[in-house]
Enzyme design. Structure first.
Site, PDB file in Angstrom:
ATOM      1  N   ARG A 150      -0.455   2.406  -1.413  1.00  0.00           N
ATOM      2  CA  ARG A 150       0.003   3.506  -0.553  1.00  0.00           C
ATOM      3  C   ARG A 150      -1.080   4.565  -0.439  1.00  0.00           C
ATOM      4  O   ARG A 150      -1.242   5.190   0.618  1.00  0.00           O
ATOM      5  CB  ARG A 150       1.279   4.124  -1.132  1.00  0.00           C
ATOM      6  CG  ARG A 150       1.799   5.360  -0.401  1.00  0.00           C
ATOM      7  CD  ARG A 150       2.291   5.074   0.985  1.00  0.00           C
ATOM      8  NE  ARG A 150       3.281   4.013   1.014  1.00  0.00           N
ATOM      9  CZ  ARG A 150       3.844   3.550   2.125  1.00  0.00           C
ATOM     10  NH1 ARG A 150       3.491   4.038   3.310  1.00  0.00           N
ATOM     11  NH2 ARG A 150       4.742   2.571   2.077  1.00  0.00           N
TER      12      ARG A 150
ATOM     13  N   HIS B 230       7.519   2.929  -3.361  1.00  0.00           N
ATOM     14  CA  HIS B 230       6.817   3.416  -2.176  1.00  0.00           C
ATOM     15  C   HIS B 230       5.329   3.579  -2.446  1.00  0.00           C
ATOM     16  O   HIS B 230       4.492   3.294  -1.585  1.00  0.00           O
ATOM     17  CB  HIS B 230       7.422   4.742  -1.695  1.00  0.00           C
ATOM     18  CG  HIS B 230       7.022   5.119  -0.306  1.00  0.00           C
ATOM     19  ND1 HIS B 230       5.978   5.984  -0.035  1.00  0.00           N
ATOM     20  CD2 HIS B 230       7.515   4.732   0.903  1.00  0.00           C
ATOM     21  CE1 HIS B 230       5.858   6.124   1.266  1.00  0.00           C
ATOM     22  NE2 HIS B 230       6.777   5.377   1.870  1.00  0.00           N
ATOM     23  N   CYS B 231       4.981   4.014  -3.648  1.00  0.00           N
ATOM     24  CA  CYS B 231       3.572   4.208  -4.016  1.00  0.00           C
ATOM     25  C   CYS B 231       2.795   2.898  -4.030  1.00  0.00           C
ATOM     26  O   CYS B 231       1.579   2.886  -3.821  1.00  0.00           O
ATOM     27  CB  CYS B 231       3.453   4.839  -5.397  1.00  0.00           C
ATOM     28  SG  CYS B 231       4.456   6.295  -5.681  1.00  0.00           S
ATOM     29  N   LEU B 232       3.481   1.801  -4.316  1.00  0.00           N
ATOM     30  CA  LEU B 232       2.834   0.508  -4.517  1.00  0.00           C
ATOM     31  C   LEU B 232       2.917  -0.399  -3.302  1.00  0.00           C
ATOM     32  O   LEU B 232       2.573  -1.577  -3.374  1.00  0.00           O
ATOM     33  CB  LEU B 232       3.467  -0.191  -5.727  1.00  0.00           C
ATOM     34  CG  LEU B 232       3.106   0.453  -7.073  1.00  0.00           C
ATOM     35  CD1 LEU B 232       4.121   0.075  -8.134  1.00  0.00           C
ATOM     36  CD2 LEU B 232       1.707   0.035  -7.504  1.00  0.00           C
TER      37      LEU B 232
ATOM     38  N   ASN C 176       6.069   4.519  -8.131  1.00  0.00           N
ATOM     39  CA  ASN C 176       7.163   3.584  -7.918  1.00  0.00           C
ATOM     40  C   ASN C 176       6.982   2.790  -6.635  1.00  0.00           C
ATOM     41  O   ASN C 176       5.873   2.663  -6.133  1.00  0.00           O
ATOM     42  CB  ASN C 176       8.523   4.270  -8.000  1.00  0.00           C
ATOM     43  CG  ASN C 176       9.441   3.505  -8.941  1.00  0.00           C
ATOM     44  OD1 ASN C 176       9.917   2.419  -8.595  1.00  0.00           O
ATOM     45  ND2 ASN C 176       9.648   4.031 -10.140  1.00  0.00           N
TER      46      ASN C 176
END
Length: 368
Positions: free
Chosen positions: A94, A356-358, A354
Site C-alpha cells: 500500500r 489495507h496496508c498490505l 493490517n
C-alpha cells in the site's frame, strides 16, 4: 515503461475510489525477520488466508523474493493467484507500491511516489529501503503501465483516502511530519496531491490512531465507504488515548463539506482491545539496530477500519477480540451489496499494520 513528464490532472486522469471496479489486487510476501516474528511464518499464514479470501472475488498478484518463491507458490495454490518474483525490503505494498489513476477513455496509468520507510533516518522503521523504493516502478513495468514520477515527493498510499469525486482525506500527523516533505508547506503539499490525484478538496484530520507507527495513516483511522460517507474509528472511553483523536476528527468532519458540497455522514467503528503483543510474540522478532523495536508494553494500533474493498467483497481484520462480531455486523450493514469476510489480522498488527496496508488495488479502466 514510459515515464511521463506531465501530471495526471493535466492529462485527464484521476485516482478512483476503492469501490470502483478492480482488475486485481497486489500483495508482497512478508519475510523480514526483524519485523515479522519467527521468520515471518505466522504472518505468511495470515497472508495466504487474505490472498485466498480476495481471490474469491478477483485476481491477486503476490510479489515474492527469489528465496521464498517456491514456498509462496506452494501455499498460494489457487488459479486466481499469480506469483511473481520481485525483490523488496518488506511487504507494505500500500505504501511502497504505485497509486493507479484512470481516465474516461479506458486508460490506466500509475503514480510512483518516493518511499522512505515512514520517515527515513528521522523516525523511519527500517533501513535500507532501496528495494521498496523500486516496488512501484516494478509493478508498473509488469503491467506495461505508463508512469508519472513525482520528483522526490514522499507519500505512502495508506496516508490518503479518496472518494473518486474530488475529495481526499488525510492527517496532519503524517503528511505534515518533518520526516516526509519538510521542504514543502501545507499549500505546496496540497498542490502536489491536486496535480497527481486530481482532487479539488483536501480534508485534514489532526491525527491518526494512537501509537500508529506510520505517523498516523488515515487508512487505519478513517475511510470512505461511499461519496459523502466515512467510517471513523471510535471510542467512548475518556481514558483511552484515542478519545481526543476521535473527537477532534469528528469535529472536523461534522464542520466541513466535500468537493461536491455535501455534508459528511460519519459512521463509527469501535476500536478493539486495547491490544498488546505478548512477551513470547516480541521474543520471536529478530533484534536489529535501526529497525522498529517490538515491546509488549506498547499498545498496538488495532483497527477494523483497516479493511479492503474488492469487487463484491469486504476483507476485514479480526483480532480474536470480543468486538470482532460487532465490527462484522457494522461492515455488513454499511456494505449490503458486499460479502464481508473477516480474515486473521493479529499477526499483521504485530508487524505494524493490517489488511489495507498490505494490499494495493488496481482499478479497471472504463470508457465513459
Amino acid at each position: 515503461m514510459t515515464t511521463l513528464n506531465s501530471t495526471p490532472r493535466a492529462d485527464g486522469f484521476h485516482m478512483p475510489a476503492e469501490w470502483a471496479p478492480q482488475t486485481q489486487v497486489w500483495m508482497v510476501w512478508p519475510e523480514r525477520p526483524d519485523n515479522w516474528r519467527l521468520g515471518g511464518k505466522p504472518a505468511q499464514a495470515a497472508h495466504v488466508a487474505i490472498a485466498k479470501a480476495i481471490a474469491r472475488f478477483e485476481p491477486v498478484t503476490v510479489a515474492v523474493s527469489a528465496a521464498q518463491y517456491d514456498n509462496a507458490r506452494a501455499r498460494l495454490d489457487m488459479p486466481n493467484i499469480r506469483v511473481v518474483e520481485m525483490s523488496s525490503n518488506d511487504a507494505w505494498v500500500r505504501d511502497s507500491g504505485p497509486t493507479f489513476v484512470i481516465n474516461d477513455r479506458g486508460e490506466l496509468r500509475g503514480v510512483n511516489w518516493e518511499f522512505n520507510a515512514w520517515g527515513g533516518f528521522d523516525g523511519g522503521l527500517y533501513a535500507p529501503w532501496n528495494l521498496d523504493s523500486q516496488v512501484g516502478s516494478k509493478v508498473l513495468e509488469i503491467e506495461r503501465c505508463p508512469r508519472y514520477a513525482t520528483q522526490g515527493f514522499v507519500l505512502e498510499g495508506g496516508s490518503i483516502h479518496v472518494d473518486g469525486e474530488g475529495t481526499l482525506i488525510t492527517t496532519e500527523e503524517c503528511l505534515l511530519n518533518r520526516n516526509r516533505n519538510p521542504h514543502l508547506t501545507r499549500e505546496q503539499i496540497e498542490a502536489v496531491l491536486s496535480d497527481y490525484l486530481a482532487v479539488d478538496k483536501i480534508i485534514w484530520l489532526p491525527d491518526g490512531l494512537f501509537n500508529d507507527e506510520t505517523d498516523g495513516h488515515v487508512d487505519n483511522f478513517c475511510c470512505y465507504i461511499r461519496p459523502g460517507e466515512v467510517l471513523l474509528a471510535w471510542t467512548d472511553d475518556p481514558e483511552d488515548p484515542n478519545y481526543p483523536r476521535c473527537h477532534a476528527a469528528l469535529s472536523i468532519l461534522e464542520n466541513t463539506r466535500d468537493a461536491q458540497g455535501r455534508a459528511f455522514i460519519v459512521h463509527k467503528m469501535p476500536i478493539p482491545g486495547p491490544l498488546f503483543a505478548t512477551e513470547e510474540e516480541c521474543a520471536g522478532v529478530d533484534q536489529v539496530h535501526g529497525s522498529q523495536e517490538r515491546n509488549p508494553s506498547v499498545r498496538l494500533a488495532g483497527s477494523y477500519v483497516n479493511f479492503l474493498i474488492v469487487n463484491g467483497g469486504i476483507i476485514a481484520p479480526s483480532f480474536d477480540d470480543p468486538m470482532d462480531e460487532k465490527a462484522r455486523e457494522i461492515l455488513q450493514k454499511l456494505f449490503p451489496e458486499h460479502e464481508v469476510v473477516m480474515a486473521p489480522g493479529r499477526e499483521l498488527l504485530l508487524g505494524g499494520g493490517n489488511i489495507h496496508c498490505l494490499t494495493q488495488q488496481q482499478p479497471a479502466p472504463f470508457k465513459a
